[in-house]
Design an enzyme around this catalytic site. Structure first.
Site, PDB file in Angstrom:
ATOM      1  N   ARG A 231       0.852  -1.190   0.000  1.00 58.76           N
ATOM      2  CA  ARG A 231       0.000   0.000   0.000  1.00 58.76           C
ATOM      3  C   ARG A 231       0.888   1.241   0.000  1.00 58.76           C
ATOM      4  O   ARG A 231       1.929   1.282   0.684  1.00 58.76           O
ATOM      5  CB  ARG A 231      -0.898   0.034   1.242  1.00 58.76           C
ATOM      6  N   HIS A 279      -1.306   0.844  -9.740  1.00 59.79           N
ATOM      7  CA  HIS A 279      -2.001  -0.097  -8.848  1.00 59.79           C
ATOM      8  C   HIS A 279      -2.582  -1.245  -9.695  1.00 59.79           C
ATOM      9  O   HIS A 279      -3.782  -1.543  -9.646  1.00 59.79           O
ATOM     10  CB  HIS A 279      -3.112   0.586  -8.047  1.00 59.79           C
TER      11      HIS A 279
END
Ligand code: NDP
Ligand code: OXD
Length: 316
Positions: A231, A279
């Site tokens: 993350r 991502h």
């Protein structure tokens, strides 16, 4: 006949993929869409969600189980009004396999100096660079969960020397492991650092200047490399840019960012030694996601324990 528990879908995924997957999913269950603000969600027992709207829990007060649209649950745990129901993570070999492909690819990219060769190619330069073998390089993985363990085994198969760090120490064949207290010892051995950590209060900002300074400096990659697909909130991007500019880090591959999409003004975009993916290391396969959720719903209704339930206290 729709006599099983109703399920509400609140996914911010491609609409076409979701509609296609729903054609074969949740037989015998009423499927409701949170995006339809006029839909009555009051009877829904289950929700499959990713970055849900906060009003979901007001509109659907009878939810018994929440299914995360991804492996990470940070975007669910932070939503106001979250009910005290079990949250099931998405754990599936399709997700795991693609993440390991991305991690192995990025380690090889830096081992074989692809960024430098791309720069040379654009300048029409013929210049051979050193070719260290994978076995001369130590890849250190932070996060030895479902994804970290699979990546560790596959990197090992490619010949890398692999070590790993996690909150509780793991026992993995051929891989030296460290627990939370062994962080410094782990970092001083690591040439390529791979982040596969969930975002929790403990891991927020963990990839910072102090950590980058502790990495092994004399390995064959001409400086440590940082790879992150966990993350973005775990990395301090100003520290990262400074470390890359000063040579504290020789390169990076980044799939996740403090704010997504990454701001067009970020200096990371234009650094020759940095690879950026949006991502996209391992997106959830929606069909597999729904299949997994159905299995867990059947277990729940049969009185069997749910699998892959998030520990709310540790936050992952
Ligand atoms: P798991 O929950 O299976 O594993 C998490 C690992 O991190 C565990 O080894 C855990 O330690 C370790 N960990 C957590 N907190 C700490 C801490 N404070 N200190 C040390 N170690 C810690 O998760 P997954 O492997 O399934 O997924 C990892 C993350 O990858 C997800 O949370 C998500 O954020 C990210 N992800 C990113 C994707 C992408 O496309 N970029 C796709 C899918 C996931 P322990 O084993 O001791 O519990
Ligand atoms: C996930 C993700 O957590 O896609 O699964 O980031």
């Amino acid at each position: 006949m729709l006599d099983k528990g109703a399920v509400v879908i609140d996914l911010k995924f491609g609409r076409h993929d979701v509609e296609e997957a729903l054609k074969q999913a949740f037989a015998g269950r009423q499927v409701l869409h949170a995006s339809d603000k006029s839909a009555d969600l009051s009877s829904a027992r289950y929700a499959v969600l990713w970055k849900p709207d906060p009003d979901l829990f007001v509109r659907a007060p009878k939810l018994e189980v929440l299914f995360s649209g991804g492996a990470g649950v940070d975007s669910i745990l932070g939503v106001p009004g979250l009910p005290d129901t079990p949250i099931v993570r998405f754990v599936d070999h399709t997700l795991t396999t693609r993440m390991s492909e991305w991690v192995v690819l990025q380690c090889l990219v830096h081992l074989r100096q692809v960024p430098a060769y791309l720069k040379q190619q654009r300048a029409r330069q013929w210049h051979e660079r050193p070719q260290p073998q994978a076995s001369e390089v130590t890849v250190g993985i932070m996060g030895l969960g479902v994804l970290g363990q699979d990546a560790a085994h596959k990197l090992k198969m490619m010949g890398f020397s692999v070590i790993g760090w996690s909150r509780s120490r793991k026992s993995l064949e051929g891989i030296e492991t460290f627990d939370a207290d062994g962080l410094d010892a782990f970092l001083e051995r690591t040439d390529i650092l791979v982040g596969l950590l969930p975002l929790t209060p403990q891991t927020r900002g963990i990839f910072n200047a102090s950590l980058f300074n502790k990495l092994h400096r004399t390995g064959p990659t001409s400086g440590p490399v940082f790879i992150n697909a966990g993350r973005g909130g775990s990395q301090v991007e100003t520290d990262l840019a400074t470390a890359l500019n000063s040579g504290t880090l020789a390169g990076a591959s980044l799939d996740v960012f403090e704010t997504e999409p990454l701001d067009t003004a970020s200096p990371l975009w234009v650094m020759d030694t940095v690879l950026i993916t949006p991502h996209a290391a391992s997106a959830s396969d929606v069909k597999a996601l729904f299949r997994n959720a159905e299995v867990q719903m059947e277990r729940h209704e049969a009185g069997e324990p749910l699998q892959h339930v998030v520990d709310r206290k540790s936050g992952y």
